[in-house]
Design a protein around this motif. Structure first.
Motif, PDB file in Angstrom:
ATOM      1  N   LEU A 107      84.830  10.936  38.852  1.00 33.12           N
ATOM      2  CA  LEU A 107      85.082  10.470  37.493  1.00 33.12           C
ATOM      3  C   LEU A 107      85.061  11.637  36.506  1.00 33.12           C
ATOM      4  O   LEU A 107      84.333  12.620  36.709  1.00 33.12           O
ATOM      5  CB  LEU A 107      84.021   9.454  37.064  1.00 33.12           C
ATOM      6  CG  LEU A 107      83.831   8.219  37.941  1.00 33.12           C
ATOM      7  CD1 LEU A 107      82.741   7.336  37.345  1.00 33.12           C
ATOM      8  CD2 LEU A 107      85.130   7.446  38.100  1.00 33.12           C
ATOM      9  N   ASP A 108      85.825  11.494  35.406  1.00 29.19           N
ATOM     10  CA  ASP A 108      85.820  12.518  34.365  1.00 29.19           C
ATOM     11  C   ASP A 108      84.755  12.200  33.309  1.00 29.19           C
ATOM     12  O   ASP A 108      83.947  11.274  33.469  1.00 29.19           O
ATOM     13  CB  ASP A 108      87.208  12.667  33.732  1.00 29.19           C
ATOM     14  CG  ASP A 108      87.666  11.420  32.974  1.00 29.19           C
ATOM     15  OD1 ASP A 108      86.830  10.528  32.698  1.00 29.19           O
ATOM     16  OD2 ASP A 108      88.868  11.336  32.655  1.00 29.19           O
ATOM     17  N   VAL A 121      89.566  10.566  38.461  1.00 25.49           N
ATOM     18  CA  VAL A 121      90.484  11.709  38.468  1.00 25.49           C
ATOM     19  C   VAL A 121      91.206  11.833  39.805  1.00 25.49           C
ATOM     20  O   VAL A 121      92.052  12.724  39.980  1.00 25.49           O
ATOM     21  CB  VAL A 121      89.732  13.023  38.161  1.00 25.49           C
ATOM     22  CG1 VAL A 121      89.108  12.968  36.785  1.00 25.49           C
ATOM     23  CG2 VAL A 121      88.678  13.330  39.216  1.00 25.49           C
ATOM     24  N   TYR A 122      90.874  10.940  40.737  1.00 26.77           N
ATOM     25  CA  TYR A 122      91.482  10.973  42.067  1.00 26.77           C
ATOM     26  C   TYR A 122      91.231   9.603  42.698  1.00 26.77           C
ATOM     27  O   TYR A 122      90.264   8.919  42.336  1.00 26.77           O
ATOM     28  CB  TYR A 122      90.828  12.073  42.920  1.00 26.77           C
ATOM     29  CG  TYR A 122      91.585  12.420  44.180  1.00 26.77           C
ATOM     30  CD1 TYR A 122      92.655  13.304  44.146  1.00 26.77           C
ATOM     31  CD2 TYR A 122      91.240  11.862  45.406  1.00 26.77           C
ATOM     32  CE1 TYR A 122      93.370  13.622  45.283  1.00 26.77           C
ATOM     33  CE2 TYR A 122      91.940  12.172  46.557  1.00 26.77           C
ATOM     34  CZ  TYR A 122      93.016  13.050  46.494  1.00 26.77           C
ATOM     35  OH  TYR A 122      93.722  13.357  47.632  1.00 26.77           O
ATOM     36  N   LYS A 132      88.124  18.788  36.773  1.00 26.89           N
ATOM     37  CA  LYS A 132      88.164  17.632  35.870  1.00 26.89           C
ATOM     38  C   LYS A 132      86.972  16.694  36.077  1.00 26.89           C
ATOM     39  O   LYS A 132      86.724  15.818  35.254  1.00 26.89           O
ATOM     40  CB  LYS A 132      89.445  16.830  36.101  1.00 26.89           C
ATOM     41  CG  LYS A 132      90.726  17.575  35.805  1.00 26.89           C
ATOM     42  CD  LYS A 132      91.925  16.697  36.169  1.00 26.89           C
ATOM     43  CE  LYS A 132      93.232  17.447  36.041  1.00 26.89           C
ATOM     44  NZ  LYS A 132      94.380  16.626  36.518  1.00 26.89           N
ATOM     45  N   THR A 133      86.258  16.854  37.204  1.00 26.85           N
ATOM     46  CA  THR A 133      85.227  15.900  37.606  1.00 26.85           C
ATOM     47  C   THR A 133      83.910  16.138  36.867  1.00 26.85           C
ATOM     48  O   THR A 133      83.380  17.240  36.866  1.00 26.85           O
ATOM     49  CB  THR A 133      84.982  15.989  39.124  1.00 26.85           C
ATOM     50  OG1 THR A 133      86.194  15.640  39.815  1.00 26.85           O
ATOM     51  CG2 THR A 133      83.878  15.038  39.550  1.00 26.85           C
ATOM     52  N   LYS A 134      83.393  15.068  36.262  1.00 22.88           N
ATOM     53  CA  LYS A 134      82.074  15.097  35.637  1.00 22.88           C
ATOM     54  C   LYS A 134      81.024  14.472  36.554  1.00 22.88           C
ATOM     55  O   LYS A 134      79.887  14.947  36.620  1.00 22.88           O
ATOM     56  CB  LYS A 134      82.117  14.331  34.311  1.00 22.88           C
ATOM     57  CG  LYS A 134      80.770  14.075  33.659  1.00 22.88           C
ATOM     58  CD  LYS A 134      80.100  15.349  33.187  1.00 22.88           C
ATOM     59  CE  LYS A 134      78.818  15.037  32.427  1.00 22.88           C
ATOM     60  NZ  LYS A 134      78.100  16.264  32.018  1.00 22.88           N
ATOM     61  N   LYS A 181      77.041  17.753  38.983  1.00 24.20           N
ATOM     62  CA  LYS A 181      77.921  16.587  38.902  1.00 24.20           C
ATOM     63  C   LYS A 181      77.334  15.372  39.624  1.00 24.20           C
ATOM     64  O   LYS A 181      77.936  14.297  39.619  1.00 24.20           O
ATOM     65  CB  LYS A 181      79.298  16.909  39.500  1.00 24.20           C
ATOM     66  CG  LYS A 181      80.013  18.081  38.841  1.00 24.20           C
ATOM     67  CD  LYS A 181      81.335  18.389  39.542  1.00 24.20           C
ATOM     68  CE  LYS A 181      81.953  19.693  39.066  1.00 24.20           C
ATOM     69  NZ  LYS A 181      82.421  19.636  37.676  1.00 24.20           N
ATOM     70  N   MET A 182      76.168  15.528  40.264  1.00 18.50           N
ATOM     71  CA  MET A 182      75.555  14.442  41.003  1.00 18.50           C
ATOM     72  C   MET A 182      74.663  13.611  40.069  1.00 18.50           C
ATOM     73  O   MET A 182      73.835  14.163  39.339  1.00 18.50           O
ATOM     74  CB  MET A 182      74.716  14.974  42.168  1.00 18.50           C
ATOM     75  CG  MET A 182      75.436  15.993  43.039  1.00 18.50           C
ATOM     76  SD  MET A 182      77.075  15.486  43.639  1.00 18.50           S
ATOM     77  CE  MET A 182      76.634  14.127  44.718  1.00 18.50           C
TER      78      MET A 182
END
Length: 502
Positions: A86-87, A93-94, A150-152, A205-206
Motif C-alpha cells: 500500500l502507498d 501499488v501492486y 511507492k510502498t508505505k 514499512k512493516m
C-alpha cells in the motif's frame, strides 16, 4: 449477541455468523479469479478482494436475518504469506500476491546455497519458501524497485481487510511470524534479518505487530455504509488461517493432533519447543494462537481438491441431475462397496502441488483391465488419506504421544473417509459439528477480544462441539500399513519420473 468471522482463503472468501454457543446461523462465500500474468505468478486485484469481502458480509447478515448492531465483535483470518503493498494513502501499488506465488522460488535456492538462510535461522527458526515476504521483497528489490519506492506499508491479506474495516494499519503475530522476517523470541520484526536479506529499507514499512486477541480498531462509518456492519463494532487482530483452524478444532495443548483436509492437507500440533539448529529443522514453525506454544506444521495442497478434480471430470458429467450433496453420498457408497484389500490401485494426489519432488505430478498407478470407477474412486479417497499420513509422519512425532486427532475439512463430512483415515493412522479421530473452521476460529478470536469470553479456553468450551468420534479398527492395521508402504513407493516413482523429465 453474535460473532462474525471472515476468512480470506486461497480459493474462497467466506463470512459466517455464530451465536455464543458456536451455532452457525449463516455462511456466505464467493470466489474471485486468480490472475496469472506470467508462469509462477498468482495475483488478485486488491480492490476486487475487498469488494468480495463486502459482498459476503452483506450476504451473511441477510441470510442470518440479523442487523449489524447484533454483531458484538468481528474476527479475521486468511492465508499466510503473499503480501499486499500500500502507498501513503492506503491505496494498493501492486496486485495482491497469493500464497501460491512462485516467482521468487530461485531466491530460496540462492539463500540456501549462499548461507543467507542459515544466517537468519537463529532469529526466524524457519527456512524460506517462495511466497514469504522474506523472499518476495528481495525479488521486488531486484525486479520492480519502483513498486517498493511507492510502498508505505507491507501487510498480509487478512490485515488489509481489517484495515479496510477499521482504517487502522496493523500486523498480527501469528501471520507475521510465518513470513521469515520476525524474531520468534522477541515477537517483533528484527532489523538484523532485513539487513542480512538486503532489504533494510523495508524494515520501516512493516506495521506494528499486535497480539491476536487485541482489538485492532473499530468499524468505520465508511465500512458501515458498505457492509451493513455497525460503526464502532470492535475488530480483533485475528489469526493466520492454520491457527484459526486449530483453535476451532478445540486444540489447546500438545496432546492433540490437528488434521485439516480442505484444499490443503494441513497437519499440525502445538509444541513448547522448536528446533534451534537448521540441520534439525523438519517442519514449518510459527508462533501460535496459544502464546506459550509454537505450531509445528506439515502441509501441501494434496487433499480434497484432488477429489473435486476427479468428480468434475469423471462423475458429475454422468450425474448432472444430482445435487453436490447427492453426488458425495453416491461416492461414499461406491467407495464402501470396495474392500480396502481389493483395491490395488494407487492414486498420487499431486494435481495441485507435491509433498516430495517440486516437479512431481499426480498419477494413477497399478491400474489393470479389471479395475472400474469404483476402484479408482476408492484409490482417490485412499491417496488423499495417505497424503495426510505422509505429513503426519513428517512431523517426526510418535503417534502414541497424541491422545487423539481432531479432523475438519472435506474429509470430515464423509464417515467412510474419516473412518478410513482413523484405521490407517490407528488413532482415535474426532470430527466437529461445524465444517468451516477458519471463519469459526476468527469468530472465537473476536469473542475473546470483545470480552464475550474470558480466554481461549472459555471460547472453546462454549463454541467447539464434537460431532462424531471414530475408533481405529485393529483388523485394518496391517492392511493399511501395507497399502501405505505401496503409496510411499509410488511417491518415489513419481519423484524419479520428475527427475528424469527435468
Amino acid at each position: 449477541m453474535y460473532l462474525l468471522g471472515i476468512d480470506n482463503g486461497g480459493s474462497d472468501i467466506k463470512c459466517a455468523v455464530y451465536d455464543l454457543n458456536g451455532k452457525e446461523l449463516a455462511i456466505s462465500r464467493t470466489q474471485i479469479p486468480m490472475n496469472i500474468p506470467e508462469a509462477g505468478f498468482t495475483e488478485r486485484d486488491v480492490e476486487n478482494v475487498w469488494e468480495a469481502n463486502v459482498k459476503v458480509i452483506k450476504a451473511v447478515l441477510k441470510k442470518a436475518e440479523i442487523p449489524g448492531e447484533a454483531v458484538v465483535a468481528i474476527g479475521v483470518t486468511g492465508y499466510g504469506n503473499g503480501m499486499v503493498l500500500l502507498d501513503e494513502e492506503g491505496k494498493p501499488v501492486y496486485p495482491a500476491i497469493i500464497s501460491t506465488d512462485e516467482r521468487a522460488s530461485s531466491y530460496c535456492k540462492k539463500f540456501r546455497e549462499d548461507g543467507t538462510e542459515k544466517k537468519i535461522f537463529p532469529y526466524t527458526l524457519q527456512t524460506t519458501w517462495a511466497a514469504q515476504p522474506a523472499v518476495l521483497l528481495p525479488w521486488f528489490r531486484d525486479h520492480k524497485p519502483e513498486v517498493l519506492e511507492k510502498t508505505k506499508w507491507i501487510m498480509s491479506m487478512k490485515d488489509y481487510i481489517r484495515f479496510r474495516l477499521t482504517g487502522k494499519v496493523a500486523g498480527e503475530i501469528t501471520d507475521a511470524s510465518s513470513g521469515c522476517l520476525v524474531n520468534l523470541d522477541t515477537r517483533r520484526y528484527d532489523r538484523r534479518i532485513f539487513e542480512i536479506l538486503g532489504i533494510e529499507d523495508c524494515y520501516s514499512k512493516m506495521p506494528k505487530i499486535l497480539e491476536s486477541t487485541d482489538i485492532s480498531g473499530y468499524v468505520t462509518k465508511e465500512a458501515e455504509k458498505m457492509t451493513g456492519l455497525t460503526e464502532g463494532t470492535p475488530v480483533a487482530a485475528g489469526y493466520f488461517d492454520i491457527d484459526a483452524n486449530a483453535l476451532a478444532s478445540g486444540v489447546l495443548s500438545d496432546q492433540e493432533l490437528c488434521l485439516i483436509a480442505g484444499t490443503w492437507s494441513i497437519n499440525e500440533y502445538l509444541s513448547k519447543e522448536a528446533p534451534r539448529e537448521i540441520e534439525k529443522k523438519k517442519n514449518t514453525v510459527t508462533l501460535s494462537y496459544m502464546k506459550d506454544y509454537y505450531i509445528m506444521e506439515d502441509s501441501t495442497p494434496t487433499s480434497a481438491s484432488n477429489l473435486n478434480w476427479y468428480l468434475n471430470h469423471f462423475v458429475r458429467p454422468e450425474k448432472q441431475e444430482l445435487s453436490a450433496d447427492e453426488i458425495y453420498i453416491v461416492c461414499n457408497k461406491q467407495v464402501e462397496s470396495v474392500k480396502p484389500e481389493e483395491c490395488k490401485v494407487i492414486f498420487v494426489p499431486y494435481l495441485f502441488g507435491s509433498a516430495t519432488h517440486e516437479n512431481a505430478h499426480g498419477a494413477f498407478l497399478n491400474l489393470t483391465g479389471g479395475d472400474d470407477k469404483s476402484v479408482m474412486l476408492r484409490a482417490v479417497y485412499e491417496g488423499i488419506a495417505f497424503s495426510s499420513m505422509h505429513h503426519v509422519y513428517n512431523l517426526k512425532r510418535s503417534l502414541e504421544t497424541y491422545s487423539k486427532a481432531r479432523l475438519s475439512g472435506g474429509i470430515s463430512n464423509s464417515e467412510v473417509w474419516s473412518q478410513m483415515l482413523c484405521d490407517a493412522l490407528q488413532i482415535p479421530i474426532e470430527t466437529l459439528e461445524v465444517g468451516e473452521p477458519g471463519a469459526k476460529g476468527a469468530a472465537m478470536c473476536a469473542g475473546v477480544a470483545g470480552g464475550v469470553f474470558k480466554n481461549l479456553e472459555d471460547a472453546v468450551e462454549h463454541m467447539v462441539h464434537v460431532g462424531k468420534v471414530y475408533k481405529p479398527r485393529s483388523e485394518y492395521k496391517e492392511i493399511y500399513a501395507e497399502k501405505f508402504a505401496r503409496y510411499e513407493a509410488a511417491l518415489a516413482a513419481v519423484d524419479l519420473l520428475a527427475e528424469k523429465l527435468q
